[in-house]
Write an enzyme that holds these catalytic residues in place. Structure first.
Site, PDB file in Angstrom:
ATOM      1  N   ARG A   6       0.857  -1.183   0.000  1.00 33.09           N
ATOM      2  CA  ARG A   6       0.000   0.000   0.000  1.00 33.09           C
ATOM      3  C   ARG A   6       0.892   1.231   0.000  1.00 33.09           C
ATOM      4  O   ARG A   6       1.942   1.253   0.664  1.00 33.09           O
ATOM      5  CB  ARG A   6      -0.931   0.020   1.218  1.00 33.09           C
ATOM      6  CG  ARG A   6      -2.074  -0.988   1.140  1.00 33.09           C
ATOM      7  CD  ARG A   6      -3.056  -0.657   0.031  1.00 33.09           C
ATOM      8  NE  ARG A   6      -4.186  -1.573  -0.039  1.00 33.09           N
ATOM      9  CZ  ARG A   6      -4.234  -2.651  -0.811  1.00 33.09           C
ATOM     10  NH1 ARG A   6      -3.182  -2.958  -1.571  1.00 33.09           N
ATOM     11  NH2 ARG A   6      -5.299  -3.429  -0.831  1.00 33.09           N
ATOM     12  N   GLU A  49      -5.210   6.771  -6.776  1.00 25.41           N
ATOM     13  CA  GLU A  49      -5.292   5.925  -7.952  1.00 25.41           C
ATOM     14  C   GLU A  49      -6.610   6.182  -8.689  1.00 25.41           C
ATOM     15  O   GLU A  49      -7.645   6.318  -8.061  1.00 25.41           O
ATOM     16  CB  GLU A  49      -5.199   4.446  -7.541  1.00 25.41           C
ATOM     17  CG  GLU A  49      -3.864   4.089  -6.909  1.00 25.41           C
ATOM     18  CD  GLU A  49      -3.729   2.614  -6.548  1.00 25.41           C
ATOM     19  OE1 GLU A  49      -4.639   1.828  -6.908  1.00 25.41           O
ATOM     20  OE2 GLU A  49      -2.736   2.243  -5.928  1.00 25.41           O
ATOM     21  N   HIS A  86      -1.438  -0.854 -10.358  1.00 25.36           N
ATOM     22  CA  HIS A  86      -1.993  -1.720  -9.315  1.00 25.36           C
ATOM     23  C   HIS A  86      -2.445  -3.053  -9.922  1.00 25.36           C
ATOM     24  O   HIS A  86      -3.579  -3.505  -9.714  1.00 25.36           O
ATOM     25  CB  HIS A  86      -3.161  -1.031  -8.608  1.00 25.36           C
ATOM     26  CG  HIS A  86      -3.341  -1.516  -7.201  1.00 25.36           C
ATOM     27  ND1 HIS A  86      -3.782  -0.715  -6.173  1.00 25.36           N
ATOM     28  CD2 HIS A  86      -3.147  -2.738  -6.637  1.00 25.36           C
ATOM     29  CE1 HIS A  86      -3.862  -1.415  -5.046  1.00 25.36           C
ATOM     30  NE2 HIS A  86      -3.475  -2.643  -5.313  1.00 25.36           N
TER      31      HIS A  86
END
Length: 327
Positions: free
Chosen positions: A240, A269, A288
């Site tokens: 993260r 994001e 991601h």
């Protein structure tokens, strides 16, 4: 028994395919599965649900679910589930940890090799049809993974798969984890606790972030910690973004303290086009996507199916989460 399936997500890949719902219904013909495809459908269905297969639920939804007895997350991270409220009701939570470990570990090693062997520079030169042998050997020489020091922050399922591969390349691996009572894997040279973070970072050539994001890991890696790494070290974050102080990371990349970074997670994001990380030649930005594997959903449903069978028989569930730890 009523089971709510609620995996609505902006990224289509993370939504449970209808074919996998069909597979569940075939495996458990006596169970009623409700596949909610909107927030409203989920809010209505959870009122009669005994079980929820969901990576996220709100506290309000839990309040509306008097019969809820178990929640299984389709993800490994459970930070967006109301763990406090679920624990207060004595509702167990299990997750899908381990399913993404191998693809993420491959992503880590792939990114590390790309930067260490300067494939990014070679590909740029290839597109421009430039022979850069002198340039590479003069000021940007590739370095070998063999004999380099890797520190892995978070030695869970992902961290261990990274360590396994790093060891195969001849790297010296240090793992950092909270549970020091567990035996050290044979492919990890030493295991230390979070209290020895600075010692573990000092002299490292590669830092891999694979820890869960909890209060204790929030901004755990800042300017002081980055300064302990060997100059030119590579940082890889597949956990993260909040574990690393992003401004400190950016500064270390820009001034050469860090040799590069492989980043799969970001504070916001999608990563904004104006973010300077896009333009840095020593940074690999992935959207991601490190954990994507072709058979992801088949694996998730297999784990859930095993747990659902155990739940019906009153047996211990796999991958139970410790609510107060957050993972």
């Amino acid at each position: 028994m009523n089971v709510l399936i609620f995996t609505v997500w902006p990224v289509a890949f993370w939504n449970t395919p209808k074919s996998e719902v069909v597979r569940l219904r075939e495996r458990f013909p006596r169970i009623n599965f409700t596949h909610a495809e909107t927030e409203a459908e989920a809010a209505a269905a959870i009122e009669t649900a005994d079980v929820a297969l969901a990576p996220r639920l709100s506290a309000a939804m839990i309040e509306r679910a008097p019969g809820l007895r178990w929640v299984h997350s389709t993800a490994a991270a459970v930070g967006i589930l109301p763990l406090k409220e679920l624990a207060a009701r004595g509702i167990p939570v299990s997750n899908s940890r381990g399913i993404q470990a191998v693809p993420i570990a491959e992503h880590v090693i792939g990114g590390l090799l790309a930067l260490a062997r300067r494939f990014n520079r070679m590909l740029d030169a290839q597109r421009e049809r430039r022979w850069i042998q002198n340039e590479l050997t003069r000021d940007a020489w590739p370095w070998s993974l063999h004999g380099a020091n890797m520190t892995i922050l978070g030695l869970g399922t992902i961290g261990q798969e990274v360590a396994r591969r790093a060891h195969a390349f001849g790297m010296r691996v240090t793992g950092i984890r909270r549970r020091l009572d567990q035996p050290a894997p044979p492919f990890v040279d030493r295991v230390v606790g979070p209290g020895q973070l600075d010692e573990a970072l000092r002299g490292s050539d590669v830092l891999v972030i694979s820890a869960p994001f909890v209060a204790e890991t929030d901004r755990m890696i800042g300017a002081e910690q980055l300064a302990l790494l060997n100059r030119g070290a590579i940082l890889i974050n597949v956990a993260r973004a909040g574990i690393v102080d992003e401004p400190a990371l950016l500064a270390a990349l820009q001034d050469g303290r860090l040799g590069g970074a492989v980043l799969d997670v970001f504070e916001r994001e999608p990563l904004e086009p104006s973010n300077p990380l896009w333009a840095l030649p020593n940074v690999i930005v992935s959207p991601h996507s490190a954990g994507v594997r072709p058979d992801h959903w088949a694996a998730v449903i297999d784990v859930f199916s095993e747990n659902l069978s155990r739940f019906q028989r009153g047996e211990a569930l796999l991958n139970l989460v410790t609510p107060n730890a957050g993972y």
